[in-house]
Design a protein around this motif. Structure first.
Motif, PDB file in Angstrom:
ATOM      1  N   VAL A 114       0.955  -1.193   0.184  1.00  0.00           N
ATOM      2  CA  VAL A 114       0.173  -0.093   0.022  1.00  0.00           C
ATOM      3  C   VAL A 114       0.762   1.262  -0.198  1.00  0.00           C
ATOM      4  O   VAL A 114       1.608   1.387   0.813  1.00  0.00           O
ATOM      5  N   TRP A 115       0.666   2.132  -1.095  1.00  0.00           N
ATOM      6  CA  TRP A 115       1.673   3.188  -1.338  1.00  0.00           C
ATOM      7  C   TRP A 115       0.684   4.393  -0.908  1.00  0.00           C
ATOM      8  O   TRP A 115      -0.261   4.482  -1.572  1.00  0.00           O
ATOM      9  N   ALA A 144      -4.434   4.868   9.093  1.00  0.00           N
ATOM     10  CA  ALA A 144      -4.579   3.371   9.872  1.00  0.00           C
ATOM     11  C   ALA A 144      -5.743   2.364   9.322  1.00  0.00           C
ATOM     12  O   ALA A 144      -5.451   1.242   9.286  1.00  0.00           O
ATOM     13  N   SER A 145      -6.790   3.137   8.752  1.00  0.00           N
ATOM     14  CA  SER A 145      -7.532   2.252   7.857  1.00  0.00           C
ATOM     15  C   SER A 145      -7.018   1.243   6.928  1.00  0.00           C
ATOM     16  O   SER A 145      -7.475   0.165   6.793  1.00  0.00           O
ATOM     17  N   TRP A 146      -6.140   1.663   6.292  1.00  0.00           N
ATOM     18  CA  TRP A 146      -5.384   0.816   5.159  1.00  0.00           C
ATOM     19  C   TRP A 146      -4.615  -0.258   5.931  1.00  0.00           C
ATOM     20  O   TRP A 146      -4.650  -1.490   5.502  1.00  0.00           O
ATOM     21  N   THR A 147      -4.188   0.319   6.906  1.00  0.00           N
ATOM     22  CA  THR A 147      -3.158  -0.855   7.664  1.00  0.00           C
ATOM     23  C   THR A 147      -4.093  -1.843   8.364  1.00  0.00           C
ATOM     24  O   THR A 147      -4.060  -3.063   8.356  1.00  0.00           O
ATOM     25  N   GLN A 148      -5.033  -1.470   9.220  1.00  0.00           N
ATOM     26  CA  GLN A 148      -6.186  -2.284   9.707  1.00  0.00           C
ATOM     27  C   GLN A 148      -6.766  -3.185   8.584  1.00  0.00           C
ATOM     28  O   GLN A 148      -6.993  -4.495   8.899  1.00  0.00           O
ATOM     29  N   GLN A 149      -7.011  -2.796   7.434  1.00  0.00           N
ATOM     30  CA  GLN A 149      -7.839  -3.450   6.579  1.00  0.00           C
ATOM     31  C   GLN A 149      -6.718  -4.460   5.483  1.00  0.00           C
ATOM     32  O   GLN A 149      -7.351  -5.376   5.116  1.00  0.00           O
ATOM     33  N   HIS A 150      -5.403  -4.265   5.861  1.00  0.00           N
ATOM     34  CA  HIS A 150      -4.434  -5.078   4.911  1.00  0.00           C
ATOM     35  C   HIS A 150      -3.246  -5.737   5.913  1.00  0.00           C
ATOM     36  O   HIS A 150      -2.108  -5.185   5.821  1.00  0.00           O
ATOM     37  N   PRO A 151      -3.739  -6.339   6.883  1.00  0.00           N
ATOM     38  CA  PRO A 151      -2.778  -6.976   7.688  1.00  0.00           C
ATOM     39  C   PRO A 151      -1.593  -7.721   6.885  1.00  0.00           C
ATOM     40  O   PRO A 151      -2.257  -8.520   6.155  1.00  0.00           O
ATOM     41  N   GLY A 152      -0.502  -7.581   7.061  1.00  0.00           N
ATOM     42  CA  GLY A 152       0.634  -8.279   6.350  1.00  0.00           C
ATOM     43  C   GLY A 152       1.081  -7.894   4.918  1.00  0.00           C
ATOM     44  O   GLY A 152       2.064  -7.947   4.499  1.00  0.00           O
ATOM     45  N   PHE A 153       0.345  -6.637   4.915  1.00  0.00           N
ATOM     46  CA  PHE A 153       0.770  -5.777   3.739  1.00  0.00           C
ATOM     47  C   PHE A 153       1.956  -4.996   3.941  1.00  0.00           C
ATOM     48  O   PHE A 153       1.979  -4.373   5.251  1.00  0.00           O
ATOM     49  N   VAL A 154       2.681  -4.622   3.184  1.00  0.00           N
ATOM     50  CA  VAL A 154       3.864  -3.448   3.492  1.00  0.00           C
ATOM     51  C   VAL A 154       3.077  -2.087   3.007  1.00  0.00           C
ATOM     52  O   VAL A 154       2.685  -1.978   2.058  1.00  0.00           O
ATOM     53  N   HIS A 155       3.081  -1.535   4.081  1.00  0.00           N
ATOM     54  CA  HIS A 155       2.373  -0.011   3.940  1.00  0.00           C
ATOM     55  C   HIS A 155       3.170   0.965   4.068  1.00  0.00           C
ATOM     56  O   HIS A 155       3.825   1.280   5.106  1.00  0.00           O
ATOM     57  N   ARG A 198       6.953  -1.454  -8.924  1.00  0.00           N
ATOM     58  CA  ARG A 198       6.416  -2.338  -7.731  1.00  0.00           C
ATOM     59  C   ARG A 198       5.389  -3.082  -7.856  1.00  0.00           C
ATOM     60  O   ARG A 198       4.914  -4.058  -6.798  1.00  0.00           O
ATOM     61  N   GLY A 199       4.247  -2.206  -8.384  1.00  0.00           N
ATOM     62  CA  GLY A 199       2.775  -2.998  -8.198  1.00  0.00           C
ATOM     63  C   GLY A 199       2.445  -2.525  -6.922  1.00  0.00           C
ATOM     64  O   GLY A 199       2.768  -1.940  -5.753  1.00  0.00           O
ATOM     65  N   GLY A 200       1.117  -3.130  -6.666  1.00  0.00           N
ATOM     66  CA  GLY A 200       0.353  -3.077  -5.370  1.00  0.00           C
ATOM     67  C   GLY A 200      -0.701  -2.081  -5.504  1.00  0.00           C
ATOM     68  O   GLY A 200      -1.347  -1.797  -6.234  1.00  0.00           O
ATOM     69  N   ILE A 201      -1.080  -1.182  -4.227  1.00  0.00           N
ATOM     70  CA  ILE A 201      -2.204  -0.518  -4.104  1.00  0.00           C
ATOM     71  C   ILE A 201      -1.687   1.078  -3.956  1.00  0.00           C
ATOM     72  O   ILE A 201      -0.836   1.256  -2.977  1.00  0.00           O
ATOM     73  N   TYR A 202      -2.101   2.128  -4.663  1.00  0.00           N
ATOM     74  CA  TYR A 202      -1.835   3.525  -4.325  1.00  0.00           C
ATOM     75  C   TYR A 202      -3.031   3.978  -3.969  1.00  0.00           C
ATOM     76  O   TYR A 202      -4.115   3.894  -4.693  1.00  0.00           O
ATOM     77  N   SER A 203      -3.237   4.740  -2.944  1.00  0.00           N
ATOM     78  CA  SER A 203      -4.168   5.455  -2.630  1.00  0.00           C
ATOM     79  C   SER A 203      -4.059   6.874  -1.835  1.00  0.00           C
ATOM     80  O   SER A 203      -3.113   7.027  -1.030  1.00  0.00           O
ATOM     81  N   ASP A 204      -4.674   7.830  -2.165  1.00  0.00           N
ATOM     82  CA  ASP A 204      -4.415   9.173  -1.503  1.00  0.00           C
ATOM     83  C   ASP A 204      -4.441   9.050  -0.145  1.00  0.00           C
ATOM     84  O   ASP A 204      -5.044   8.324   0.336  1.00  0.00           O
ATOM     85  N   ILE A 205      -3.712   9.994   0.560  1.00  0.00           N
ATOM     86  CA  ILE A 205      -3.666   9.957   1.939  1.00  0.00           C
ATOM     87  C   ILE A 205      -4.896  10.529   2.712  1.00  0.00           C
ATOM     88  O   ILE A 205      -5.328   9.899   3.849  1.00  0.00           O
ATOM     89  N   ASP A 206      -5.905  11.109   1.875  1.00  0.00           N
ATOM     90  CA  ASP A 206      -7.226  11.436   2.697  1.00  0.00           C
ATOM     91  C   ASP A 206      -8.175  10.360   2.354  1.00  0.00           C
ATOM     92  O   ASP A 206      -9.529  10.821   1.999  1.00  0.00           O
ATOM     93  N   THR A 207      -7.995   9.156   2.076  1.00  0.00           N
ATOM     94  CA  THR A 207      -8.690   8.140   1.537  1.00  0.00           C
ATOM     95  C   THR A 207      -8.834   7.073   3.037  1.00  0.00           C
ATOM     96  O   THR A 207      -7.974   7.043   3.580  1.00  0.00           O
ATOM     97  N   TYR A 208     -10.017   6.449   3.182  1.00  0.00           N
ATOM     98  CA  TYR A 208     -10.377   5.516   4.147  1.00  0.00           C
ATOM     99  C   TYR A 208     -10.485   4.420   3.276  1.00  0.00           C
ATOM    100  O   TYR A 208     -11.266   4.011   2.418  1.00  0.00           O
ATOM    101  N   ALA A 209      -9.733   3.085   3.774  1.00  0.00           N
ATOM    102  CA  ALA A 209     -10.034   1.773   3.362  1.00  0.00           C
ATOM    103  C   ALA A 209     -11.305   1.093   4.025  1.00  0.00           C
ATOM    104  O   ALA A 209     -11.514   0.909   5.427  1.00  0.00           O
ATOM    105  N   ILE A 210     -12.521   0.971   3.237  1.00  0.00           N
ATOM    106  CA  ILE A 210     -13.756   0.507   3.831  1.00  0.00           C
ATOM    107  C   ILE A 210     -13.758  -1.206   3.925  1.00  0.00           C
ATOM    108  O   ILE A 210     -13.970  -1.791   4.995  1.00  0.00           O
ATOM    109  N   LYS A 211     -13.081  -1.539   2.790  1.00  0.00           N
ATOM    110  CA  LYS A 211     -12.944  -3.192   2.667  1.00  0.00           C
ATOM    111  C   LYS A 211     -11.447  -3.338   2.249  1.00  0.00           C
ATOM    112  O   LYS A 211     -10.825  -2.459   1.241  1.00  0.00           O
ATOM    113  N   SER A 212     -11.091  -4.382   2.585  1.00  0.00           N
ATOM    114  CA  SER A 212      -9.898  -5.055   2.197  1.00  0.00           C
ATOM    115  C   SER A 212     -10.085  -4.986   0.524  1.00  0.00           C
ATOM    116  O   SER A 212     -10.860  -5.400  -0.168  1.00  0.00           O
ATOM    117  N   ALA A 213      -8.630  -5.013  -0.146  1.00  0.00           N
ATOM    118  CA  ALA A 213      -8.387  -5.132  -1.497  1.00  0.00           C
ATOM    119  C   ALA A 213      -8.724  -6.401  -2.036  1.00  0.00           C
ATOM    120  O   ALA A 213      -9.050  -6.843  -3.182  1.00  0.00           O
TER     121      ALA A 213
END
Length: 375
Positions: free
Chosen positions: A107-108, A127-138, A185-200
């Motif tokens: 997660v970038w 924090a929402s991105w970390t919580q929804q994506h445990p084990g991902f490099v954030h 590198r691939g993965g997910i990019y998301s703006d800093i003002d976004t909340y992750a509602i569900k895991s990718a």
């Protein structure tokens, strides 16, 4: 008593017989030398990379299959002279694309400060991105870190670095960085003002094999109002505040090529951003949308003989479920823009709501941050 010579002859005989007997009883259970797996077979008659992949067929031959043992070890890829390649070919050589690989668990995000800094004000969103994506490099990448990271990733393609360093505004660099990091590198990019509602991990329906998808995008705008041009750049506009990709995807390769060449041209002209050459058209959702539609209609990747005209906004307007085109999945407007209360977007609790965007637009003047929204 045996003489010394006879004893020596008997000793040599018994040692030789022991060695020969041991070799003759060597079993097939002995480990074989390490062999590389055979190269993936080329898809024949495939209209698009990954578009007709059979999920029941894997690229690895089962262990013990005689095909593996008879297959010669493939030769190492020879180093090529990149100085004679086009920019597009350099990027393809540096970061090749394989649709059958997994989406990288990254997660970038980018911002002026890291979460460890006291001035970081997006803790809940981050924090929402970390919580929804445990084990991902954030990673939250600052401007200073981005410079050094890109020097590492694009050292062999100096024109890309020249273009990035030439961009005069932080928003232009932020736009360019998301494409560059996903290409490499691939993965997910998301703006800093976004909340992750569900895991990718839940963004794609079960009916779509992940090994047939290399890019996941969402619709930002689907305005059906007659004055849509006053508010948006394109009739259907794909958002680039959240993107999921596998490294090397041709769309990312194309947009990096476009922005690099356009930037170097504008550098020579001495005019980067104007009313006619806006941020949206230069590095933002307008050029992103154009690049995606160009990909959908590119005969290098699609067999256009089987299509009824070009793919356009008409293929996506009003969709309420994911739509797959080749190796790209387009999510409906609700997925990355829930709760905007227009253009058919549903609320945050809808099953298709994946990412909430606060639309801070911190690079814009306050009067322009919520443009196009209705009260």
């Amino acid at each position: 008593m045996l003489s010394f010579k006879r004893a020596l002859v008997f000793a040599i005989f018994f040692v030789t017989a022991f060695i020969l007997l041991r070799r003759s009883h060597t079993t097939s259970d002995d480990p074989e030398p390490f062999r590389k797996p055979p190269p993936k077979p080329a898809d024949s008659g495939n209209d698009h990379v990954g578009s007709s992949h059979n999920p029941s067929t894997t690229s690895n031959t089962p262990e013990g299959d005689p095909i593996v043992k008879s297959q010669p070890v493939p030769a190492q890829k020879a180093i090529q002279d990149m100085s004679k390649m086009s920019l597009y070919d350099k990027l393809a050589y540096q970061y090749p694309y394989d649709v059958e690989t997994k989406f990288p668990a990254y997660v970038w995000q980018t911002w002026k400060y890291t979460p460890a800094n006291g001035e970081f004000t997006f803790r809940d969103q981050e924090a929402s991105w970390t919580q929804q994506h445990p084990g991902f490099v954030h990673e939250v990448i600052t401007d200073q870190v981005a410079v050094h990271l890109l020097r590492l990733l694009y050292a062999s393609i100096p024109e890309v670095l020249e273009a990035y360093n030439a961009l005069p505004q932080p928003v232009l660099k932020a736009d360019f960085f998301r494409y560059l990091i996903l290409l490499a590198r691939g993965g997910i990019y998301s703006d800093i003002d976004t909340y992750a509602i569900k895991s990718a991990l839940d963004w794609l329906p079960d009916s779509v094999p992940k090994e047939s998808v290399g890019l996941v995008i969402g619709i930002e705008a689907d305005p059906d109002r007659p004055d849509w041009k006053d508010w948006y750049s394109r009739r259907i506009q794909f958002c680039q505040w959240t993107i999921q990709a596998k490294p090397g995807h041709p769309v990312l390769r194309d947009i990096v090529s476009r922005i690099t060449q356009e930037t170097l041209e504008r550098k020579r002209e001495g005019l980067f951003v104007s009313k006619e050459k806006s941020v949206v058209e230069f590095t933002g959702p307008a050029v992103w949308t154009d690049t995606i539609f160009d990909y959908f209609n590119d005969p290098r990747y699609f067999n256009m003989r089987h299509t009824q005209g070009n793919i356009s906004y008409l293929n996506f307007t009003g969709i309420e479920s994911p739509k797959k085109v080749g190796d790209v999945v387009v999510l409906p407007i609700t997925s990355f823009s829930p709760g905007v209360q227009q253009m058919g977007a549903k609320d945050y609790d809808d099953p298709m709501a994946f990412v909430k965007h606060d639309f801070e637009g911190t690079w814009k003047p306050e009067s322009e941050r919520h443009i196009g929204e209705t009260n």
